[in-house]
Design a protein around this motif. Structure first.
Motif, PDB file in Angstrom:
ATOM      1  N   GLU A 110      19.348   4.154   4.102  1.00  0.00           N
ATOM      2  CA  GLU A 110      19.003   4.704   5.409  1.00  0.00           C
ATOM      3  C   GLU A 110      17.697   5.481   5.302  1.00  0.00           C
ATOM      4  O   GLU A 110      17.287   5.891   4.212  1.00  0.00           O
ATOM      5  CB  GLU A 110      20.105   5.652   5.905  1.00  0.00           C
ATOM      6  CG  GLU A 110      21.468   5.012   6.086  1.00  0.00           C
ATOM      7  CD  GLU A 110      22.523   6.036   6.485  1.00  0.00           C
ATOM      8  OE1 GLU A 110      22.227   7.257   6.375  1.00  0.00           O
ATOM      9  OE2 GLU A 110      23.616   5.623   6.901  1.00  0.00           O
ATOM     10  N   LEU A 111      17.062   5.684   6.442  1.00  0.00           N
ATOM     11  CA  LEU A 111      15.885   6.542   6.488  1.00  0.00           C
ATOM     12  C   LEU A 111      16.338   7.984   6.308  1.00  0.00           C
ATOM     13  O   LEU A 111      17.235   8.463   7.004  1.00  0.00           O
ATOM     14  CB  LEU A 111      15.162   6.368   7.822  1.00  0.00           C
ATOM     15  CG  LEU A 111      13.784   7.021   7.946  1.00  0.00           C
ATOM     16  CD1 LEU A 111      12.795   6.372   6.980  1.00  0.00           C
ATOM     17  CD2 LEU A 111      13.278   6.911   9.378  1.00  0.00           C
ATOM     18  N   ALA A 159      10.833  -1.696   4.262  1.00  0.00           N
ATOM     19  CA  ALA A 159      10.149  -0.518   4.798  1.00  0.00           C
ATOM     20  C   ALA A 159      10.639  -0.330   6.223  1.00  0.00           C
ATOM     21  O   ALA A 159      10.759  -1.305   6.977  1.00  0.00           O
ATOM     22  CB  ALA A 159       8.636  -0.688   4.763  1.00  0.00           C
ATOM     23  N   PHE A 160      10.945   0.908   6.591  1.00  0.00           N
ATOM     24  CA  PHE A 160      11.438   1.212   7.927  1.00  0.00           C
ATOM     25  C   PHE A 160      10.328   1.848   8.766  1.00  0.00           C
ATOM     26  O   PHE A 160       9.454   2.554   8.254  1.00  0.00           O
ATOM     27  CB  PHE A 160      12.627   2.177   7.864  1.00  0.00           C
ATOM     28  CG  PHE A 160      13.860   1.605   7.207  1.00  0.00           C
ATOM     29  CD1 PHE A 160      14.034   0.240   7.066  1.00  0.00           C
ATOM     30  CD2 PHE A 160      14.856   2.441   6.727  1.00  0.00           C
ATOM     31  CE1 PHE A 160      15.166  -0.292   6.471  1.00  0.00           C
ATOM     32  CE2 PHE A 160      16.001   1.931   6.128  1.00  0.00           C
ATOM     33  CZ  PHE A 160      16.156   0.559   5.996  1.00  0.00           C
ATOM     34  N   ASN A 211      11.127  -2.684  11.338  1.00  0.00           N
ATOM     35  CA  ASN A 211      11.788  -2.607  10.039  1.00  0.00           C
ATOM     36  C   ASN A 211      11.485  -3.924   9.330  1.00  0.00           C
ATOM     37  O   ASN A 211      11.716  -5.002   9.893  1.00  0.00           O
ATOM     38  CB  ASN A 211      13.293  -2.413  10.179  1.00  0.00           C
ATOM     39  CG  ASN A 211      13.659  -0.991  10.573  1.00  0.00           C
ATOM     40  OD1 ASN A 211      12.803  -0.100  10.589  1.00  0.00           O
ATOM     41  ND2 ASN A 211      14.920  -0.764  10.895  1.00  0.00           N
ATOM     42  N   VAL A 212      10.962  -3.837   8.122  1.00  0.00           N
ATOM     43  CA  VAL A 212      10.482  -5.016   7.391  1.00  0.00           C
ATOM     44  C   VAL A 212      11.374  -5.259   6.179  1.00  0.00           C
ATOM     45  O   VAL A 212      11.695  -4.324   5.433  1.00  0.00           O
ATOM     46  CB  VAL A 212       9.023  -4.817   6.931  1.00  0.00           C
ATOM     47  CG1 VAL A 212       8.522  -6.054   6.191  1.00  0.00           C
ATOM     48  CG2 VAL A 212       8.129  -4.498   8.120  1.00  0.00           C
ATOM     49  N   ASP A 259       4.470  13.168   7.706  1.00  0.00           N
ATOM     50  CA  ASP A 259       5.017  13.145   6.352  1.00  0.00           C
ATOM     51  C   ASP A 259       5.310  11.708   5.920  1.00  0.00           C
ATOM     52  O   ASP A 259       5.705  10.861   6.731  1.00  0.00           O
ATOM     53  CB  ASP A 259       6.309  13.958   6.288  1.00  0.00           C
ATOM     54  CG  ASP A 259       6.063  15.452   6.507  1.00  0.00           C
ATOM     55  OD1 ASP A 259       4.899  15.827   6.756  1.00  0.00           O
ATOM     56  OD2 ASP A 259       7.036  16.219   6.443  1.00  0.00           O
ATOM     57  N   THR A 260       5.115  11.454   4.635  1.00  0.00           N
ATOM     58  CA  THR A 260       5.474  10.147   4.075  1.00  0.00           C
ATOM     59  C   THR A 260       6.992  10.049   4.011  1.00  0.00           C
ATOM     60  O   THR A 260       7.645  10.901   3.398  1.00  0.00           O
ATOM     61  CB  THR A 260       4.878   9.980   2.669  1.00  0.00           C
ATOM     62  OG1 THR A 260       3.448   9.996   2.772  1.00  0.00           O
ATOM     63  CG2 THR A 260       5.326   8.673   2.036  1.00  0.00           C
ATOM     64  N   PRO A 261       7.585   9.033   4.649  1.00  0.00           N
ATOM     65  CA  PRO A 261       9.052   8.988   4.731  1.00  0.00           C
ATOM     66  C   PRO A 261       9.704   8.653   3.391  1.00  0.00           C
ATOM     67  O   PRO A 261       9.120   7.977   2.543  1.00  0.00           O
ATOM     68  CB  PRO A 261       9.310   7.882   5.756  1.00  0.00           C
ATOM     69  CG  PRO A 261       8.102   7.001   5.666  1.00  0.00           C
ATOM     70  CD  PRO A 261       6.948   7.916   5.368  1.00  0.00           C
TER      71      PRO A 261
END
Length: 373
Positions: A173-174, A304-305, A355-356, A189-191
């Motif tokens: 999850e993110l 990547a989300f 979302n990739v 911010d970088t997630p």
């Protein structure tokens, strides 16, 4: 007259013998291909196995067709072994490739004595869900009888791991946490991602700057450098920024923060696939690629989300910001099907947030999914 008759008979006999000799010279003799059976594909370092994915293709052997010196049908037999000594047939084909399913590997693993029960161990007390099985391909002609000519490939060792049923891997999850970099930019911010309480991770582009971990882009909850120095954490504090890239160095890294044990890691040796394109970074001319992170539950799947694409364009997937390994659309393939390399086979994408998912688990059957948010 009698002499003439004898000469004629001798002449006819000589012709007959010569004809027999000519017929014998036309006999075909099967000979093993001196180059042998050579694989053209590469193999993964480890194969995760579970009954839930038993029907999936774990690997595909691909080889150059053998030449036995004469026109004849060649059959290929996939063989497996648990001791690299006694091999048994699994399946066969007349093509120059053959699939190895998860079920094939599960059968060998179970014969080896492996299981997915986390409560069982081997004779040395170690978990017995990990081991090595062996596969090879046998090429042969004819009806597999006494006169069969055969050739064998190299033996390939498959390191297999049964997913233990009591240790379910949670979906990613993110995370609510990200990394703020103090580099003068106003970027968000970088997630980070998470699939376990207290553990947060992501493949990132190192900015060569100081930074901190914080929640919801707010310093109310943040983690900085701990009293133990590099790779330790403490909650809050001032002047305890974390160096993300020593001496201003940049690059790619897999960053993992463990808030349970107050530690972090920055793995600069980790590979990372990314997205490169004309409306992403001018195909690498105006910045690093969009980073994808490998799924800890599904090695070979990258994701990547919330990827934002500002304008319609085209892109490709490539490894470590280098076109030496890249994927574009497959010639004549269906939606989402990829092929390694190529020119002019860029992937079209429209502006939006996605979302990739990039699935590289089966060589030759790579796919991607763009899920518009």
């Amino acid at each position: 007259m009698k002499k003439l008759l004898m000469v004629s008979l001798a002449f006819i006999l000589a012709i007959g013998l010569n004809s027999c000799s000519d017929d014998e010279s036309l006999d075909f003799t099967l000979q093993p291909d001196p180059e042998g059976l050579i694989f053209t594909n590469s193999f993964a370092a480890n194969y995760l196995l579970s009954n839930a994915t038993a029907a999936n293709i774990a690997e595909r052997f691909v080889w150059t067709p053998l030449d036995f010196g004469v026109p004849t049908e060649v059959r290929y037999e996939l063989q497996g072994s648990t001791d690299n000594s006694v091999f048994n047939a699994i399946s066969n084909t007349t093509d120059n490739n053959i699939a190895v399913t998860v079920r094939n590997l599960l059968d060998l693993a179970e014969t080896l004595g492996l299981d997915a029960d986390p409560s069982t161990n081997d004779a040395q007390g170690n978990p017995n869900n990990v081991g090595t099985v062996y596969l090879r391909v046998r090429a042969f002609t004819g009806n597999d009888g006494a006169n069969t000519v055969e050739s064998f490939s190299e033996t390939v060792a498959f390191n297999v791991e049964l997913v233990e049923t009591g240790l379910a891997c949670n979906p990613v999850e993110l995370s609510t946490f990200g990394i703020i970099f103090f580099n003068g930019n106003s970027d968000p911010d970088t997630p980070l991602y998470t699939n376990e309480d207290g553990i947060h991770f992501a493949a990132i582009n190192l900015p060569g700057a100081l930074g901190k971990f914080r929640e919801n882009m707010d310093f109310a909850v943040n983690f900085g450098l701990g009293d133990g120095g590099e790779f330790t954490l403490t909650m809050g504090g001032f002047g305890n920024d974390i160096p993300f890239g020593s001496g201003g160095s940049t690059g790619i890294a897999l960053v993992t923060a463990d808030f349970n044990n107050l530690t972090y890691t920055i793995d600069t040796n980790a590979d990372s696939w990314g997205m490169v394109g004309n409306t992403i970074n001018d195909f690498g001319g105006s910045g690093p690629d969009i980073r994808l992170t490998e799924d800890p539950c599904n090695p070979g799947v990258w994701f990547a989300f919330n990827v934002t694409i500002g304008a319609d364009g085209v892109f490709k997937f490539r490894l470590n910001d280098d076109f030496a390994s890249n994927f574009g659309t497959r010639d004549g393939g269906g939606p989402g099907e990829l092929m390694m390399g190529g020119f002019g086979n860029d992937i079209p994408i429209t502006a939006g947030t996605y979302n990739v998912t990039l699935d590289l688990r089966v060589q030759g059957e790579e796919t991607y999914v763009l899920e518009l948010q």
